[in-house]
Design an enzyme around this catalytic site. Structure first.
Site, PDB file in Angstrom:
ATOM      1  CE1 TYR A 151       2.838   9.723  -0.427  1.00 42.70           C
ATOM      2  CE2 TYR A 151       3.551   7.505   0.208  1.00 42.70           C
ATOM      3  CZ  TYR A 151       3.773   7.973  -0.555  1.00 42.70           C
ATOM      4  OH  TYR A 151       5.288   8.236  -1.133  1.00 42.70           O
ATOM      5  CB  ALA A 152      -0.660   3.235   1.134  1.00 45.52           C
ATOM      6  CB  ALA A 154      -3.208   9.456  -3.100  1.00 46.07           C
ATOM      7  CE  LYS A 155       3.372   9.806  -4.384  1.00 43.67           C
ATOM      8  NZ  LYS A 155       3.021  10.860  -5.387  1.00 43.67           N
TER       9      LYS A 155
END
Length: 233
Positions: A151-152, A154-155
């Site tokens: 998630y980190a 991708a963001k």
């Protein structure tokens, strides 16, 4: 901030932050175009019957055909705000490959495709425009992404896309920025973390206010920013 008569796309507009952003936009006079992926989300959307809110569904924002079809149907566009995304928690070693692909798709690909389509729409109008993306705190502070590494990542890609694209289109009168929230005060987060200090979390309305300024005509110079919206967290 005056959005009177201006048309704005808000992806993820039926979510918790989306409701805050769309509410603020219509109060400022905007016409909001809100794509959705699930009928249940549209049915529960409190602004579905507002005269200046137009819903489009059911669209897959990870498919270029759906995205292009949406933006080509719009009147001259002023701003495109990209809230659509998704979260995955857990050690990387334990995540299925499908989760990895989904995180990249739902966060980065949807954002990139909507940015691309928005730029084409702005070109048709020849009046510049505004793009606002949503990164996250781990996109700026990588160590806070422990336990949610994909998630980190991708963001962080969304943040990099924002800054690079802002430079790419600056001379076209298009200002591209992003916000990077910490954990926001939403019903889902309250349910998941009942013992947390809610007073430290930024409120949805507060994050929406920052997004609104970045998307507004009053923002004449800010571009390439990934703005932390952490509150006291």
């Amino acid at each position: 901030m005056d959005f009177s008569g201006r048309h704005v796309v808000v992806t993820g507009g039926t979510g918790a932050l989306g409701v805050g952003v769309v509410t603020a936009l219509v109060e400022a006079g905007a016409v909001c175009h809100v794509p959705y992926t699930r009928e249940s989300a549209a049915e529960a959307f409190p602004l579905r019957d507002h005269e200046r809110v137009i819903l489009y569904g059911e669209l897959n924002l990870g498919e270029s055909e759906d995205v292009e079809d949406l933006y080509e149907r719009l009147p001259p566009l002023w701003a495109s705000i990209h809230l659509a995304g998704g979260f995955a928690y857990g050690p990387l070693r334990d995540l299925d490959e499908d989760v990895l692909h989904h995180q990249v798709g739902v966060n980065l690909i949807t954002c990139a495709l909507c940015c691309q389509a928005a730029l084409r729409a702005f070109s048709r109008g020849r009046n510049g425009g505004r793009i606002v993306n949503v990164a996250a705190r781990p996109a700026l502070e990588w160590r806070t992404g422990a336990g949610m590494a994909i998630y980190a990542a991708a963001k962080a890609a969304v943040a990099a896309l924002t800054v690079a694209l802002a430079e790419e289109v600056a001379k076209e009168g298009v200002l591209v920025n992003a916000v990077a929230p910490s954990i926001m005060d939403t019903p889902a987060n309250r349910q998941d973390m009942p013992k947390a200090d809610l007073s430290a979390w930024p409120k949805v309305e507060e994050v929406a206010a920052t997004i609104l300024f970045l998307a507004s005509p009053e923002n004449r110079v800010t571009r390439g920013a990934v703005v932390p919206v952490y509150g006291k967290a």
